[in-house]
Scaffold this motif. Sequence first.
Motif, PDB file in Angstrom:
ATOM      1  N   LEU A 106     -80.823   3.979  26.447  1.00 53.34           N
ATOM      2  CA  LEU A 106     -79.488   4.595  26.943  1.00 53.34           C
ATOM      3  C   LEU A 106     -79.896   5.356  28.219  1.00 53.34           C
ATOM      4  CD1 LEU A 106     -76.628   4.707  25.941  1.00 53.34           C
ATOM      5  CD2 LEU A 106     -77.281   6.892  25.079  1.00 53.34           C
ATOM      6  N   ILE A 107     -81.052   6.026  28.411  1.00 52.64           N
ATOM      7  CA  ILE A 107     -81.359   6.779  29.593  1.00 52.64           C
ATOM      8  C   ILE A 107     -81.444   5.825  30.540  1.00 52.64           C
ATOM      9  CG2 ILE A 107     -83.146   8.283  30.558  1.00 52.64           C
ATOM     10  CD1 ILE A 107     -83.360   9.625  27.867  1.00 52.64           C
ATOM     11  N   LYS A 108     -82.275   4.863  30.693  1.00 49.74           N
ATOM     12  CA  LYS A 108     -82.332   3.956  31.502  1.00 49.74           C
ATOM     13  C   LYS A 108     -80.981   3.395  32.192  1.00 49.74           C
ATOM     14  CE  LYS A 108     -87.106   2.393  30.156  1.00 49.74           C
ATOM     15  NZ  LYS A 108     -87.801   1.205  29.660  1.00 49.74           N
ATOM     16  N   GLU A 109     -80.228   2.884  31.190  1.00 50.59           N
ATOM     17  CA  GLU A 109     -78.694   2.562  31.724  1.00 50.59           C
ATOM     18  C   GLU A 109     -78.100   3.487  32.529  1.00 50.59           C
ATOM     19  OE1 GLU A 109     -76.382   0.055  29.245  1.00 50.59           O
ATOM     20  OE2 GLU A 109     -77.815   0.233  27.594  1.00 50.59           O
ATOM     21  N   ALA A 110     -78.021   4.648  31.975  1.00 53.44           N
ATOM     22  CA  ALA A 110     -77.221   6.007  32.574  1.00 53.44           C
ATOM     23  C   ALA A 110     -78.024   5.961  33.863  1.00 53.44           C
ATOM     24  CB  ALA A 110     -77.475   7.192  31.820  1.00 53.44           C
ATOM     25  N   ARG A 111     -79.197   6.278  34.375  1.00 50.01           N
ATOM     26  CA  ARG A 111     -79.715   6.418  35.458  1.00 50.01           C
ATOM     27  C   ARG A 111     -79.321   5.168  36.457  1.00 50.01           C
ATOM     28  NH1 ARG A 111     -85.612   8.073  33.270  1.00 50.01           N
ATOM     29  NH2 ARG A 111     -85.286  10.368  33.210  1.00 50.01           N
ATOM     30  N   ALA A 112     -79.318   3.967  36.002  1.00 48.52           N
ATOM     31  CA  ALA A 112     -78.909   2.729  36.857  1.00 48.52           C
ATOM     32  C   ALA A 112     -77.383   2.810  37.244  1.00 48.52           C
ATOM     33  CB  ALA A 112     -79.152   1.383  36.052  1.00 48.52           C
ATOM     34  N   LEU A 113     -76.753   3.064  36.484  1.00 48.59           N
ATOM     35  CA  LEU A 113     -75.103   3.543  36.383  1.00 48.59           C
ATOM     36  C   LEU A 113     -74.928   4.717  37.531  1.00 48.59           C
ATOM     37  CD1 LEU A 113     -72.507   2.365  35.743  1.00 48.59           C
ATOM     38  CD2 LEU A 113     -72.247   3.946  33.846  1.00 48.59           C
ATOM     39  N   SER A 114     -75.969   5.654  37.456  1.00 47.57           N
ATOM     40  CA  SER A 114     -75.870   6.915  38.261  1.00 47.57           C
ATOM     41  C   SER A 114     -75.855   6.339  39.720  1.00 47.57           C
ATOM     42  CB  SER A 114     -76.670   7.875  37.805  1.00 47.57           C
ATOM     43  OG  SER A 114     -76.445   9.234  38.947  1.00 47.57           O
ATOM     44  N   ALA A 115     -76.855   5.484  39.865  1.00 44.55           N
ATOM     45  CA  ALA A 115     -77.107   5.259  41.381  1.00 44.55           C
ATOM     46  C   ALA A 115     -76.170   4.045  42.022  1.00 44.55           C
ATOM     47  CB  ALA A 115     -78.347   4.102  41.279  1.00 44.55           C
ATOM     48  N   LYS A 116     -75.229   3.558  40.982  1.00 46.14           N
ATOM     49  CA  LYS A 116     -74.067   2.568  41.422  1.00 46.14           C
ATOM     50  C   LYS A 116     -73.022   3.502  41.913  1.00 46.14           C
ATOM     51  CE  LYS A 116     -75.048  -1.462  38.449  1.00 46.14           C
ATOM     52  NZ  LYS A 116     -74.738  -2.527  37.503  1.00 46.14           N
ATOM     53  N   LEU A 117     -72.566   4.393  41.169  1.00 47.38           N
ATOM     54  CA  LEU A 117     -71.612   5.408  41.325  1.00 47.38           C
ATOM     55  C   LEU A 117     -71.856   5.950  42.659  1.00 47.38           C
ATOM     56  CD1 LEU A 117     -71.028   7.092  37.950  1.00 47.38           C
ATOM     57  CD2 LEU A 117     -69.283   5.875  39.126  1.00 47.38           C
ATOM     58  N   VAL A 118     -72.912   6.465  43.022  1.00 51.11           N
ATOM     59  CA  VAL A 118     -73.618   7.349  44.295  1.00 51.11           C
ATOM     60  C   VAL A 118     -72.869   6.098  45.479  1.00 51.11           C
ATOM     61  CG1 VAL A 118     -75.118   7.869  45.753  1.00 51.11           C
ATOM     62  CG2 VAL A 118     -74.990   8.731  43.394  1.00 51.11           C
ATOM     63  N   ALA A 119     -73.198   4.745  45.276  1.00 51.16           N
ATOM     64  CA  ALA A 119     -73.363   3.666  46.122  1.00 51.16           C
ATOM     65  C   ALA A 119     -72.057   3.226  46.291  1.00 51.16           C
ATOM     66  CB  ALA A 119     -74.246   2.539  46.066  1.00 51.16           C
ATOM     67  N   THR A 120     -71.028   3.218  45.298  1.00 49.70           N
ATOM     68  CA  THR A 120     -69.562   2.613  45.455  1.00 49.70           C
ATOM     69  C   THR A 120     -68.529   3.596  46.030  1.00 49.70           C
ATOM     70  OG1 THR A 120     -68.037   1.257  44.226  1.00 49.70           O
ATOM     71  CG2 THR A 120     -68.788   3.206  43.090  1.00 49.70           C
ATOM     72  N   THR A 121     -67.783   3.058  46.876  1.00 54.50           N
ATOM     73  CA  THR A 121     -66.456   3.492  47.184  1.00 54.50           C
ATOM     74  C   THR A 121     -65.208   2.839  46.786  1.00 54.50           C
ATOM     75  OG1 THR A 121     -66.543   2.529  49.282  1.00 54.50           O
ATOM     76  CG2 THR A 121     -67.871   4.751  49.188  1.00 54.50           C
ATOM     77  N   ALA A 122     -65.334   1.595  46.528  1.00 53.79           N
ATOM     78  CA  ALA A 122     -64.191   0.747  46.036  1.00 53.79           C
ATOM     79  C   ALA A 122     -63.496   1.355  45.059  1.00 53.79           C
ATOM     80  CB  ALA A 122     -64.409  -0.555  46.184  1.00 53.79           C
ATOM     81  N   GLN A 123     -62.045   1.478  44.726  1.00 54.58           N
ATOM     82  CA  GLN A 123     -61.405   1.811  43.720  1.00 54.58           C
ATOM     83  C   GLN A 123     -61.512   1.082  42.331  1.00 54.58           C
ATOM     84  OE1 GLN A 123     -57.215   3.038  44.578  1.00 54.58           O
ATOM     85  NE2 GLN A 123     -57.077   3.697  42.608  1.00 54.58           N
ATOM     86  N   ASP A 124     -61.445  -0.563  42.844  1.00 49.65           N
ATOM     87  CA  ASP A 124     -61.537  -1.153  41.700  1.00 49.65           C
ATOM     88  C   ASP A 124     -62.848  -1.070  41.046  1.00 49.65           C
ATOM     89  OD1 ASP A 124     -59.111  -1.873  42.118  1.00 49.65           O
ATOM     90  OD2 ASP A 124     -59.538  -3.927  43.178  1.00 49.65           O
ATOM     91  N   GLU A 125     -63.937  -1.084  41.826  1.00 47.49           N
ATOM     92  CA  GLU A 125     -65.414  -1.024  41.276  1.00 47.49           C
ATOM     93  C   GLU A 125     -65.500   0.382  40.529  1.00 47.49           C
ATOM     94  OE1 GLU A 125     -69.894  -1.711  42.829  1.00 47.49           O
ATOM     95  OE2 GLU A 125     -68.327  -1.906  44.171  1.00 47.49           O
ATOM     96  N   SER A 126     -65.053   1.399  40.908  1.00 46.07           N
ATOM     97  CA  SER A 126     -65.016   2.641  40.301  1.00 46.07           C
ATOM     98  C   SER A 126     -64.412   2.737  38.956  1.00 46.07           C
ATOM     99  CB  SER A 126     -64.478   3.594  41.189  1.00 46.07           C
ATOM    100  OG  SER A 126     -65.108   4.008  42.305  1.00 46.07           O
ATOM    101  N   ALA A 127     -63.327   2.082  38.803  1.00 44.03           N
ATOM    102  CA  ALA A 127     -62.593   1.980  37.469  1.00 44.03           C
ATOM    103  C   ALA A 127     -63.301   1.019  36.684  1.00 44.03           C
ATOM    104  CB  ALA A 127     -61.185   1.035  37.699  1.00 44.03           C
ATOM    105  N   GLU A 128     -64.304   0.054  37.028  1.00 52.53           N
ATOM    106  CA  GLU A 128     -65.072  -0.860  36.136  1.00 52.53           C
ATOM    107  C   GLU A 128     -66.236   0.181  35.863  1.00 52.53           C
ATOM    108  OE1 GLU A 128     -68.189  -4.642  36.417  1.00 52.53           O
ATOM    109  OE2 GLU A 128     -66.484  -4.328  38.109  1.00 52.53           O
ATOM    110  N   LEU A 129     -66.826   0.980  36.717  1.00 53.45           N
ATOM    111  CA  LEU A 129     -67.963   1.752  36.316  1.00 53.45           C
ATOM    112  C   LEU A 129     -67.461   2.906  35.288  1.00 53.45           C
ATOM    113  CD1 LEU A 129     -69.761   2.269  39.806  1.00 53.45           C
ATOM    114  CD2 LEU A 129     -70.440   0.830  38.081  1.00 53.45           C
ATOM    115  N   SER A 130     -66.075   3.252  35.536  1.00 53.96           N
ATOM    116  CA  SER A 130     -65.715   4.282  34.537  1.00 53.96           C
ATOM    117  C   SER A 130     -65.688   3.549  33.111  1.00 53.96           C
ATOM    118  CB  SER A 130     -64.467   4.753  34.819  1.00 53.96           C
ATOM    119  OG  SER A 130     -63.784   5.470  33.961  1.00 53.96           O
ATOM    120  N   GLY A 131     -65.390   2.428  32.984  1.00 60.57           N
ATOM    121  CA  GLY A 131     -65.543   1.814  31.676  1.00 60.57           C
ATOM    122  C   GLY A 131     -66.920   1.865  31.065  1.00 60.57           C
TER     123      GLY A 131
END
Length: 326
Positions: A106-131
């Motif tokens: 779970l920690i590995k997934e969370a760290r990978a997702l954290s990096a994606k959140l930092v890199a993204t600015t698109a609203q649609d992609e942010s909504a997907e990451l929220s899920g």
Amino acid sequence: MDMIDDARPAEQRWLLLIHQLPTKPAYFRVKIWRRLQGIGAVAVKNTVYALPANAETQEDFEWLLKEIVEGGGEAMVCEARLVDGLSDGQVRSLFDAARDEDYEALIKEARALSAKLVATTAQDESAELSGQVRRLRKRLMEIAAIDFFGATGRLSAESLIAGLEARIAEDKDMTEEQPQAVTNLVGRVWVTRQGVHVDRIACAWLIRRFIDPDAVIRFVPGKGYVPKAGELRFDMFEGEITHEGDRCSFEVLLGRAGLIDPALQPIAEIVHDIDLKDGKFGREEATGIGHLIAGVAMANKDDEQRIAQGSPIFDNLYQYFRTKRG
């Protein structure tokens, strides 16, 4: 004269599921293995799985035993203390190792997702990451529910996921409808197993709040009871209203009674996640409500008292979801 040391730690009691599965169909063996993983059991021998002994884990094993026998296998559940071979500490370490492995993934997934959140600015992609963050929270709840001895990895996983959640705003709306009146189940005598816990307490609350305020509920031994005319058994083996497929008794009772109040649905999801421990709905409230119900059960041996103490919890939940609309 030698003195007996009364300061020795209390012995750990264990529940053991000893089973034999049919060779075919193969999917059944996979299904039982997944169910064992889902309730947090660990293998101490090839076909012997262990859980710490308490009312909830015994119920988990009893439902699984029923599933195995209905699928053509053989199974028995026994309570034991370890005398030789494995020690209590060694078995606890098996549980901790299994949970730490889950937390690390779970920690590995969370760290990978954290990096994606930092890199993204698109609203649609942010909504997907929220899920995806909600999915991680759901998985954390599943692991924590079967983390019987407090594995060390939980704090790190919790911290990472809480950090992700802090960066994401969630908006969730549900429409509200009025509950339908229920009359077809009025005047019945309701029967369930002694030693009620979350599913049965919730069912009793639902019966007396929405179905029949004057309902009589009787508590009987879980095995060997022969129902009398006019009685309805709930959350019992071969009961009229009990688990069906992956639905807990509360969910089945909701459908059978025809109750469509939207505020009852999230309560059903919470009861499901606590009772079945499969994290199907990932309700964030499940852990806290589970602790409250466990406290009620520990403080009250009498079943009517458990229902009396547990019902206000569901009253407050119901009011909360009616107000929150979701």
